[in-house]
Design a protein around this motif. Structure first.
Motif, PDB file in Angstrom:
ATOM      1  N   GLU A   1     -17.333   3.676  -8.356  1.00  0.00           N
ATOM      2  CA  GLU A   1     -16.023   3.227  -8.830  1.00  0.00           C
ATOM      3  C   GLU A   1     -15.355   4.404  -9.537  1.00  0.00           C
ATOM      4  O   GLU A   1     -16.001   5.082 -10.333  1.00  0.00           O
ATOM      5  CB  GLU A   1     -16.174   2.058  -9.797  1.00  0.00           C
TER       6      GLU A   1
ATOM      7  N   THR B   1      -7.174  -0.597 -18.371  1.00  0.00           N
ATOM      8  CA  THR B   1      -8.359  -1.460 -18.303  1.00  0.00           C
ATOM      9  C   THR B   1      -9.417  -1.115 -19.327  1.00  0.00           C
ATOM     10  O   THR B   1     -10.347  -1.892 -19.531  1.00  0.00           O
ATOM     11  CB  THR B   1      -9.002  -1.373 -16.902  1.00  0.00           C
TER      12      THR B   1
ATOM     13  N   PRO C   1      -4.604   0.683  -6.933  1.00  0.00           N
ATOM     14  CA  PRO C   1      -4.731  -0.682  -7.478  1.00  0.00           C
ATOM     15  C   PRO C   1      -6.132  -1.051  -7.927  1.00  0.00           C
ATOM     16  O   PRO C   1      -6.282  -1.933  -8.782  1.00  0.00           O
ATOM     17  CB  PRO C   1      -4.274  -1.561  -6.306  1.00  0.00           C
ATOM     18  N   LYS C   2      -7.165  -0.398  -7.409  1.00  0.00           N
ATOM     19  CA  LYS C   2      -8.537  -0.753  -7.780  1.00  0.00           C
ATOM     20  C   LYS C   2      -9.144   0.185  -8.821  1.00  0.00           C
ATOM     21  O   LYS C   2     -10.279  -0.017  -9.248  1.00  0.00           O
ATOM     22  CB  LYS C   2      -9.424  -0.768  -6.524  1.00  0.00           C
TER      23      LYS C   2
ATOM     24  N   ARG D   1      -1.193   2.783 -11.488  1.00  0.00           N
ATOM     25  CA  ARG D   1      -1.599   1.414 -11.191  1.00  0.00           C
ATOM     26  C   ARG D   1      -1.121   0.976  -9.809  1.00  0.00           C
ATOM     27  O   ARG D   1      -1.858   0.345  -9.059  1.00  0.00           O
ATOM     28  CB  ARG D   1      -1.064   0.457 -12.288  1.00  0.00           C
TER      29      ARG D   1
ATOM     30  N   ARG E   1      -0.178  -6.691 -10.340  1.00  0.00           N
ATOM     31  CA  ARG E   1      -1.311  -6.183  -9.560  1.00  0.00           C
ATOM     32  C   ARG E   1      -2.549  -5.980 -10.437  1.00  0.00           C
ATOM     33  O   ARG E   1      -3.676  -6.151  -9.979  1.00  0.00           O
ATOM     34  CB  ARG E   1      -0.926  -4.865  -8.881  1.00  0.00           C
ATOM     35  N   SER E   2      -2.332  -5.623 -11.695  1.00  0.00           N
ATOM     36  CA  SER E   2      -3.461  -5.402 -12.592  1.00  0.00           C
ATOM     37  C   SER E   2      -4.195  -6.711 -12.879  1.00  0.00           C
ATOM     38  O   SER E   2      -5.427  -6.772 -12.839  1.00  0.00           O
ATOM     39  CB  SER E   2      -2.964  -4.770 -13.896  1.00  0.00           C
TER      40      SER E   2
ATOM     41  N   GLN F   1      -4.121  -9.356 -11.037  1.00  0.00           N
ATOM     42  CA  GLN F   1      -4.699  -9.787  -9.758  1.00  0.00           C
ATOM     43  C   GLN F   1      -6.038  -9.102  -9.505  1.00  0.00           C
ATOM     44  O   GLN F   1      -6.985  -9.728  -9.023  1.00  0.00           O
ATOM     45  CB  GLN F   1      -3.724  -9.454  -8.632  1.00  0.00           C
ATOM     46  N   GLN F   2      -6.151  -7.837  -9.853  1.00  0.00           N
ATOM     47  CA  GLN F   2      -7.361  -7.075  -9.557  1.00  0.00           C
ATOM     48  C   GLN F   2      -8.417  -7.200 -10.646  1.00  0.00           C
ATOM     49  O   GLN F   2      -9.609  -7.324 -10.376  1.00  0.00           O
ATOM     50  CB  GLN F   2      -6.994  -5.595  -9.373  1.00  0.00           C
ATOM     51  N   PHE F   3      -8.009  -7.180 -11.916  1.00  0.00           N
ATOM     52  CA  PHE F   3      -8.965  -7.101 -13.017  1.00  0.00           C
ATOM     53  C   PHE F   3      -8.971  -8.324 -13.933  1.00  0.00           C
ATOM     54  O   PHE F   3      -9.896  -8.488 -14.725  1.00  0.00           O
ATOM     55  CB  PHE F   3      -8.668  -5.855 -13.880  1.00  0.00           C
TER      56      PHE F   3
ATOM     57  N   LYS G   1       0.854  -1.193   0.000  1.00  0.00           N
ATOM     58  CA  LYS G   1       0.000   0.000   0.000  1.00  0.00           C
ATOM     59  C   LYS G   1       0.886   1.238   0.000  1.00  0.00           C
ATOM     60  O   LYS G   1       1.617   1.477   0.960  1.00  0.00           O
ATOM     61  CB  LYS G   1      -0.930   0.008   1.217  1.00  0.00           C
TER      62      LYS G   1
END
Length: 368
Positions: free
Chosen positions: A252, A314, A290-291, A286, A63-64, A66-68, A35
């Motif tokens: 969002e 994204t 991260p979200k 990013r 991380r991308s 992992q999240q999306f 973080k």
């Protein structure tokens, strides 16, 4: 509390001193953190971080996914009016520019919607100039009702509205808002917005919050790179996204990185965002957010956009045209700016799939 308090705090920050004292070890530690703090984010935006782009890219990709997951969502813009009462020195729609202007009637909006729907894209971005008395909320509402017959998601990129007006659009099916501050530096903002309601810095700065209070699901913000200092503008737009994400949990938030393209009026940018810095900023966003979604439009050339796939982006626009009535070949109007990726929707989809990513036409539908 408004985000303006964060902007005010930054006015006293000695950026030059901070950058001079920043070490490469501090940048490496920022990349590895789960973080990131505000200062970690600034470290990744610094000129010294260009020496660490490969490491940043690997972490951003991890991380991308992992999240999306490995997806790119597509949307297409539709301009319905280029009349405007603002005097923005960098914009083709500036009221003083002698351009071919057009304002679509409702039957013409229907014709455009039918043509665009043939591309298969289910998300549409509705855009207008700001012309009081001509492009009112009633007109926007009628346009949205037509678009909802053809598209699952309708997002508006129009002039700032009151909270109740956003709520009114939300009630008929608008599920998102795109609003760019253009430039966070208040002095520069006043120097490039010479007239019209857009010259009100605070009114525009607080627009994303009014959209969130109205319950809009998705809100996209950003700065227009080319108007102000690059690192400062990237930093404040990232902080703005973080502020909104922390405060409005039911919406969002995503961020875009538009950079000035040629437009009517001949605005010459003092601050040039080169490709390497553009990539660096994408990676920094990013890792810090991260979200958050990251949108890349057809302002960028095809090869450059393709190379950004896998680095945290994204969403892409595709098959874009920036003049009013362009999709159904109506009488021509002047585009807001020249796009750089002229590929069709099919060609854009093929490029995404060749990179091993899935094309998403529909990830949301608001039932009203």
């Amino acid at each position: 509390m408004s985000f303006y308090k964060e902007v005010e705090k930054f006015k006293d920050f000695d950026m030059e001193k901070y950058m001079d004292e920043l070490t490469h070890e501090e940048i490496k530690r920022s990349i590895k953190k789960d973080k990131l703090t505000k200062f970690d984010f600034l470290n990744l935006l610094s000129p010294k971080a260009k020496d660490h782009l490969e490491e940043m890219a690997k972490e951003a990709q991890r991380r991308s996914v992992q999240q999306f997951g490995k997806i790119i969502s597509l949307y297409i813009p539709m301009y319905i009016s280029n009349y405007c009462t603002n005097e923005c020195t960098y914009c083709g729609f500036n009221k003083n520019n002698k351009i071919d202007r057009k304002h679509l009637k409702l039957n013409e909006i229907q014709a455009e919607a039918i043509e665009i729907a043939k591309t298969g894209i289910r998300h549409i971005l509705l855009l207008t100039g700001e012309a009081e008395g001509l492009v009112g909320v009633d007109y926007i509402e009628d346009a949205v009702k037509i678009l909802k017959k053809h598209f699952d998601s309708v997002v508006v990129e129009i002039y700032p509205l009151e909270t109740e007006e956003y709520r009114r659009l939300g009630n008929i099916g608008v599920d998102g808002l795109t609003i760019y501050q253009e430039v966070y530096d208040e002095k520069i903002y006043k120097s490039v917005h010479l007239g019209g309601k857009k010259s009100d810095y605070m009114w525009r700065l607080e627009t994303p919050e009014r959209g969130a209070k109205a319950g809009l699901r998705s809100i996209n913000i950003g700065t227009l790179f080319g108007l102000g200092d690059l690192v400062e503008e990237a930093y404040l737009s990232g902080l703005h996204a973080e502020y909104l994400t922390d405060k409005y949990l039911n919406s969002e938030f995503s961020i875009s990185l538009p950079r000035i393209n040629e437009a009517e009026g001949g605005y010459k940018s003092k601050y040039i965002l080169d490709d390497a810095s553009f990539v660096q900023f994408v990676l920094a966003y990013r890792l810090f957010l991260p979200k958050a979604g990251i949108n890349i439009s057809t302002r960028e050339v095809a090869e450059f956009r393709d190379n950004l796939i896998g680095l945290g982006v994204t969403k892409f626009s595709a098959g874009s045209k920036t003049n009013v009535g362009a999709y159904s070949d109506m009488e021509k109007s002047t585009p807001q700016f020249e796009i750089s990726d002229n590929r069709s929707v099919e060609e854009t989809e093929s490029a995404i799939r060749e990179r091993g990513y899935q094309v998403v036409h529909k990830d949301w539908e608001l039932i009203v």
